[in-house]
Enzyme design. Sequence first.
Site, PDB file in Angstrom:
ATOM      1  N   LYS A  53       0.898  -1.244   0.341  1.00  0.00           N
ATOM      2  CA  LYS A  53      -0.175  -0.560  -0.107  1.00  0.00           C
ATOM      3  C   LYS A  53       0.363   1.082  -0.118  1.00  0.00           C
ATOM      4  CE  LYS A  53      -3.721  -2.524   2.190  1.00  0.00           C
ATOM      5  NZ  LYS A  53      -4.662  -2.965   2.983  1.00  0.00           N
ATOM      6  N   GLN A  97      -4.625  -1.415   9.136  1.00  0.00           N
ATOM      7  CA  GLN A  97      -4.295  -2.295   8.740  1.00  0.00           C
ATOM      8  C   GLN A  97      -5.368  -3.740   9.778  1.00  0.00           C
ATOM      9  OE1 GLN A  97      -3.489  -3.645   5.713  1.00  0.00           O
ATOM     10  NE2 GLN A  97      -4.080  -5.584   6.240  1.00  0.00           N
ATOM     11  N   ASP A 120     -11.440   3.385   4.447  1.00  0.00           N
ATOM     12  CA  ASP A 120     -11.502   1.870   3.582  1.00  0.00           C
ATOM     13  C   ASP A 120     -13.372   1.652   3.911  1.00  0.00           C
ATOM     14  OD1 ASP A 120      -9.551   0.083   3.732  1.00  0.00           O
ATOM     15  OD2 ASP A 120      -9.598  -0.389   5.104  1.00  0.00           O
TER      16      ASP A 120
END
Length: 285
Positions: A53, A97, A120
């Site tokens: 990422k 994460q 997200d």
Amino acid sequence: MAATIIDGKAISTATREKLKQQVTDLGTKGIRPGLAVIIVGEDPASQVYVRNKVKACVDTGIYSEKHEIPATTTEEDLLKLIHRLNDKKDIHGILVQLPLPKHINSDRVLETISETKDVDGFHLYNVGALVTGNTIFAPCTPFGVKVMIEHLGLPVEGKSAVVVGRSNIVGKPMAIMLLEMNATVSICTSRTKDLKAYTKMADILVVAVGRPNLITADMVKPGAAVFDVGMNRLADGKLAGDVDYDGVKEIAGYITPVPGGVGPMTITMLLANTVIAAERAHKLK
Ligand code: NAP
């Protein structure tokens, strides 16, 4: 006739090129999108995801910072970090994460991220926005499938779409997005009595379960577009989806391979959401 293989890497590359241009355009206005990625603990798979990422941000011209926190950190300390990042002007997106260590309440962590930086798309505010047709940040994996459908120009309106799996990160938001695109949508789960009866009806079939070879050729409508979200590590170390690729590609009209299908789109859509967050922060959207 064998299916057209959907090249997720190529669509991802094309999408990233457009994003790079958007980042350059924002740069002329003195704006640089910024993403903060938080990783708690040393899970090797999570470390690879986070590294990828951060690299994708660098390649696209997005500012990124990585916060590596020991697994023993308290929930309180993690929440304090998120509050600090919520207040930082050069950070437009925050990603924690998952999975988090067991002593940390993931729901509370995700709700602490400002809904304006929730790239997200997991915050309840953004889930509500998606469900009511006012999408701000769509969860990255189903967003990637949507972009693939649009890129290929596949007809969706009035078509039958079937989503297998109802997780909050893939199945449910995917079904809502297909509904927004005016498909007639069915969602199948582990409790579905006759899975084949549903999958066989699908013009668009999205499978997000985590079971190799769950979907076989006899379960697919000839000509269907099949998107395989599954990522399963086999005993021989190879990666496989949920769809029997060799069999289904002889029946389907379109199919995503694993790897190289849906997977490459997920990080790309994280970048897209970060750009959207920066534009919104500066009232450009
Ligand atoms: P998840 O939270 O474990 O959900 C799996 C879903 O599959 C559940 O809704 C479950 O039903 C359903 N299911 C289980 N067995 C079934 C069966 N026999 N028939 C029909 N439905 C069944 O999984 P997830 O997080 O959505 O992930 C799914 C897969 O996608 C995994 O392989 C994951 O690694 C992969 N994934 C890939 C990406 C990517 O970037 N490519 C991103 C995210 C996930 P119940 O709800 O009834 O239990």
